[in-house]
Write an enzyme that holds these catalytic residues in place. Structure first.
Site, PDB file in Angstrom:
ATOM      1  N   CYS A 158      -2.260   4.460  12.631  1.00 31.45           N
ATOM      2  CA  CYS A 158      -2.774   5.834  12.709  1.00 31.45           C
ATOM      3  C   CYS A 158      -3.125   6.190  14.150  1.00 31.45           C
ATOM      4  CB  CYS A 158      -4.046   5.989  11.883  1.00 31.45           C
ATOM      5  SG  CYS A 158      -4.081   4.947  10.474  1.00 31.45           S
ATOM      6  N   SER A 202       0.819  -1.215   0.000  1.00 25.41           N
ATOM      7  CA  SER A 202       0.000   0.000   0.000  1.00 25.41           C
ATOM      8  C   SER A 202       0.858   1.273   0.000  1.00 25.41           C
ATOM      9  CB  SER A 202      -0.902  -0.003   1.237  1.00 25.41           C
ATOM     10  OG  SER A 202      -1.660   1.173   1.274  1.00 25.41           O
ATOM     11  N   ILE A 247       4.234  11.245   4.175  1.00 24.96           N
ATOM     12  CA  ILE A 247       3.138  11.638   3.287  1.00 24.96           C
ATOM     13  C   ILE A 247       1.910  12.021   4.121  1.00 24.96           C
ATOM     14  CG2 ILE A 247       1.612  10.870   1.385  1.00 24.96           C
ATOM     15  CD1 ILE A 247       4.589  10.997   0.539  1.00 24.96           C
TER      16      ILE A 247
END
Ligand SMILES: Cc1cc2nc3c(=O)[nH]c(=O)nc-3n(C[C@H](O)[C@H](O)[C@H](O)COP(=O)(O)O)c2cc1C
Length: 308
Positions: free
Chosen positions: A134, A25, A75
């Site tokens: 996350c 990913s 990113i």
């Protein structure tokens, strides 16, 4: 006696892969970006860039820095969001005869549940890969993947809403990765994939500033391969569900090392930026290795590294 056509098929629960090599990913766009370079239908599976409920802009630039044998990226999980993924990216992927695995991310358990429920309605989505690196906004920003209870909760939430295989992607930025792997296996994950990037930083000695606007970024590429291999070995010994190895895989030999360490399949990431044909070359190289060693099936190689 040499076997000419080794069996490369791997099953992860009901998910059948024609070979064990997938795109990682965030390093393969939404597949379409690579169509002129790679025969996409040859891949074991395509894993697309992480998708969140709403579009995300990611972090400010500079977001990438080159390192010895790898790269740092910050990113910040920029992506088009669920609805644009479904309307703009999915139609192309529908036409590719290879399983599509959608990587998902969220700020809360509810975000992950909503993504899982919506993607469950899309037949082309063969499996989900749950990025738990996350920060959980409700729990003060601690990453889901660094706390076994939070990792358990998010996995359980996704498994309740998605009825095909759920792969949970583990972060290496923990003291004991096996603890997290056990928690997600107990919560119902069908497989684990590891590793995500290793937290790092770089400083520009001329400006005396960190090279990334975000200061810290995730290290990937060959530099992290030994760490990833060690963690795959540990997790494969700790859980009964399939392990998918990721981290610095550049050559068929790298992929074979991961499979010998206990991985059922592998993902190729940063290498795609240097050699866009790497996935196909790795598939061919694994098949050649099996044939050369007279092995009939890739499955005979899983976890076969010897300790003595
Ligand atoms: C530019 C970039 C973007 C990434 N984006 C994601 C992402 O959206 N979701 C995710 O789970 N992992 C993401 N990753 C992590 C990779 O999928 C992979 O786990 C990591 O890079 C280690 O593998 P590699 O050394 O083969 O690149 C990203 C990595 C890079 C380099």
């Amino acid at each position: 006696m040499a076997v000419t056509q080794p069996d490369m098929e791997i099953s992860i629960g009901p998910l059948r892969l024609k070979n064990p090599v997938m795109s990682a990913s965030g390093t393969f766009g939404y597949g379409e970006e690579y169509v002129s370079l790679v025969s996409l239908h040859r891949l074991g599976a395509i894993i697309v860039k992480g998708i969140s409920l709403r579009p995300r802009q990611g972090n400010p630039p500079p977001r990438i820095a080159e390192t010895a044998c790898g790269m740092l990226n910050a990113i910040g999980l920029e992506n088009v969001g669920l609805e644009r993924f479904l309307s703009e990216k999915l139609p192309f992927l529908q036409g590719i005869d290879t399983p599509l695995i959608v990587n998902i991310l969220g700020d809360t358990v509810e975000d992950y549940q909503q993504l899982a429920a919506r993607l469950n309605e899309v037949d082309k989505v063969a499996a989900l890969e749950v990025n738990i690196s996350c920060p959980n906004v409700k729990q003060g920003g601690v990453a889901f993947g660094t706390d076994p209870d939070m990792a358990y909760a998010v996995t359980k939430g996704v498994c309740q809403h998605f009825k095909r295989p759920v792969i949970v992607k583990l972060s290496p930025n923990v003291t004991d990765i096996t603890e997290i792997a056990r928690a997600v296996a107990e919560a119902g994950a069908d497989a684990v994939s590891l590793i995500n990037t290793v937290l790092g930083m770089a400083i520009d000695i001329r400006s005396r500033r960190p090279k990334l606007a975000n200061i810290f970024g995730g290290l990937s590429g060959p530099a992290i391969k030994p760490i990833a291999l060690r963690m795959v070995w540990q997790v494969a010994a700790a859980v009964r569900i399939p392990v998918i190895g990721i981290g610095g895989i550049t050559t068929p030999e790298d992929a074979i090392e991961f499979i010998l360490a206990g991985a059922w399949a592998v993902q190729v990431g940063t290498t795609n930026f240097i050699n866009p044909k790497a996935t196909e070359e790795i598939i061919a190289g694994i098949a050649a290795y099996l044939a050369e060693h007279g092995m009939a099936s890739i499955r005979d190689l899983i976890g076969r590294a010897r300790q003595t």
